[in-house]
Scaffold this motif. Structure first.
Motif, short mmCIF file in Angstrom:
data_model
loop_
_atom_site.label_atom_id
_atom_site.label_comp_id
_atom_site.label_asym_id
_atom_site.label_seq_id
_atom_site.Cartn_x
_atom_site.Cartn_y
_atom_site.Cartn_z
N SER A 6 -61.19 -54.10 19.28
CA SER A 6 -62.42 -54.71 18.75
C SER A 6 -62.67 -54.30 17.30
O SER A 6 -63.46 -54.92 16.60
N LYS A 7 -61.97 -53.23 16.85
CA LYS A 7 -62.13 -52.78 15.46
C LYS A 7 -61.36 -53.69 14.48
O LYS A 7 -61.55 -53.59 13.27
N LEU A 43 -55.83 -51.36 6.13
CA LEU A 43 -54.50 -51.06 6.67
C LEU A 43 -54.55 -49.78 7.51
O LEU A 43 -53.96 -49.72 8.60
N SER A 44 -55.26 -48.76 7.01
CA SER A 44 -55.38 -47.50 7.76
C SER A 44 -56.06 -47.74 9.10
O SER A 44 -55.65 -47.17 10.14
N ASN A 45 -57.08 -48.59 9.11
CA ASN A 45 -57.78 -48.93 10.34
C ASN A 45 -56.84 -49.59 11.34
O ASN A 45 -56.82 -49.25 12.54
N MET A 46 -56.02 -50.52 10.87
CA MET A 46 -55.12 -51.22 11.77
C MET A 46 -54.03 -50.29 12.29
O MET A 46 -53.64 -50.37 13.46
N ARG A 47 -53.54 -49.41 11.42
CA ARG A 47 -52.53 -48.43 11.86
C ARG A 47 -53.10 -47.53 12.96
O ARG A 47 -52.42 -47.20 13.94
N GLU A 48 -54.36 -47.15 12.80
CA GLU A 48 -55.01 -46.27 13.77
C GLU A 48 -55.18 -46.98 15.11
O GLU A 48 -54.95 -46.39 16.18
N VAL A 49 -55.55 -48.25 15.07
CA VAL A 49 -55.76 -49.00 16.30
C VAL A 49 -54.44 -49.29 17.01
O VAL A 49 -54.33 -49.15 18.24
N ILE A 50 -53.41 -49.66 16.25
CA ILE A 50 -52.13 -50.06 16.83
C ILE A 50 -51.25 -48.85 17.15
O ILE A 50 -50.33 -48.92 17.95
#
Length: 324
Positions: A6-7, A43-50
């Motif tokens: 959801s992030k 990008l950091s947010n997506m790396r953290e989620v994935i």
């Protein structure tokens, strides 16, 4: 993992898609009208989620890894769904600007077709023309140019190439009443003059086909100059004894509107005398655009350009028959 997804908001997915397509954070920031720090945070947010790095750093940007390649079509489908929702709810299309690159005698052809496509699709867009240069292909790959028309374009991962049609006609142009037009057309007769060549969609130290032809046969060739500008070439020959070799239906449209220049259709001479055994290279026009522009507008534009080129060539054939 499902809750963490959801992030991944619209902006984050746009950043991810941009990095996969353009492989450069600063280009993505420019395309999204944002700052590079915001791109880095997304990008950091997506790396953290994935729970994956997604990209590998390279000298001039980043390269998507296997996970990014797998996620790209999914993310793009999600973003396209968002954009379809926006299209449905929007009262009027946003104003926009398309940046194109084409040689001057091809620019009008491309601009007129883009204008017609905008009218068909109810879009309000302006067009900015970028002069043709060595780095057009690079700018296309970076998404800094939206559309270009080139000749015999080279394949590229990020740039779509759609064939518009073939270059079918060849012409010799010189000033009014040039003695050349009263002589029999032979290569020997032609090479007594200084020649001006059009480098189609090429700049830099690139041999014109006629230069290669002369070298292979040890013929003495006198070149006045080479240019990507047909107008410059015709302005020059109108004031000198030089002769310009040019090609395509678009050259004919220019030549036919000049009162200070005569021209000769030498297509048969090119095909039957210079290259009697089908040894000549073939030349074709291509519409080029970044793969991210693969949409109804680009598909429609490609078809419209093909139709317009065919009509122009058929009209010229009709005028030739009428003149006989």
């Amino acid at each position: 993992m499902r809750k963490e997804l959801s992030k991944l908001d619209y902006f984050t997915l746009k950043v991810f898609i941009g990095l996969v397509e353009f492989k450069n954070g600063s280009v993505v920031a420019q395309k999204l009208n944002t700052t590079q720090p915001k791109v880095s945070r997304a990008l950091s947010n997506m790396r953290e989620v994935i729970h994956d790095e997604l990209f590998v750093r390279r000298q001039y940007g980043v390269e998507p890894n296997l996970m990014a390649d797998k996620l790209y079509p999914i993310a793009r489908a999600i973003v396209q769904a968002y954009e379809q929702m926006a299209d449905v709810t929007a009262k009027m299309p946003d104003k926009n600007q398309l940046i194109i690159a084409a040689q001057e005698h091809l620019s009008e052809f491309l601009v007129e077709s883009i204008t017609e496509m905008c009218e068909r699709q109810g879009l309000d867009m302006s067009v900015s023309i970028q002069p043709w240069s060595d780095n057009v292909q690079e700018l296309l790959a970076q998404g800094k140019i939206d559309y270009a028309i080139s000749v015999n374009s080279k394949p590229s991962e990020s740039v779509k190439n759609v064939k518009v049609g073939n270059v079918q006609y060849y012409f010799l142009a010189a000033k009014k009443d040039h003695p050349f037009f009263k002589q029999e057309l032979t290569m020997e007769c032609l090479l007594k003059n200084k020649l001006v060549f059009i480098n189609y969609s090429k700049v830099g130290l690139v041999d014109h086909w006629c230069e290669t032809y002369a070298k292979e046969r040890s013929l003495a060739l006198k070149v006045s100059f080479k240019t990507t500008s047909l107008a410059m070439a015709l302005n020059h020959v109108a004031k000198t004894e030089d002769i310009c070799w040019t090609a395509s239906i678009f050259s004919y449209l220019y030549l036919n509107n000049r009162s200070d220049v005569d021209y000769l259709d030498v297509t048969d001479f090119y095909d039957q005398v210079l290259f009697p055994n089908d040894e000549s290279a073939s030349y074709s026009y291509y519409l080029q655009y970044h793969q991210s522009h693969e949409n109804d507008f680009s598909i429609g534009l490609s078809k419209l350009l093909q139709e317009k080129l065919t009509i122009a060539q058929e009209s010229y054939e009709t005028s030739k028959l009428a003149a006989k």
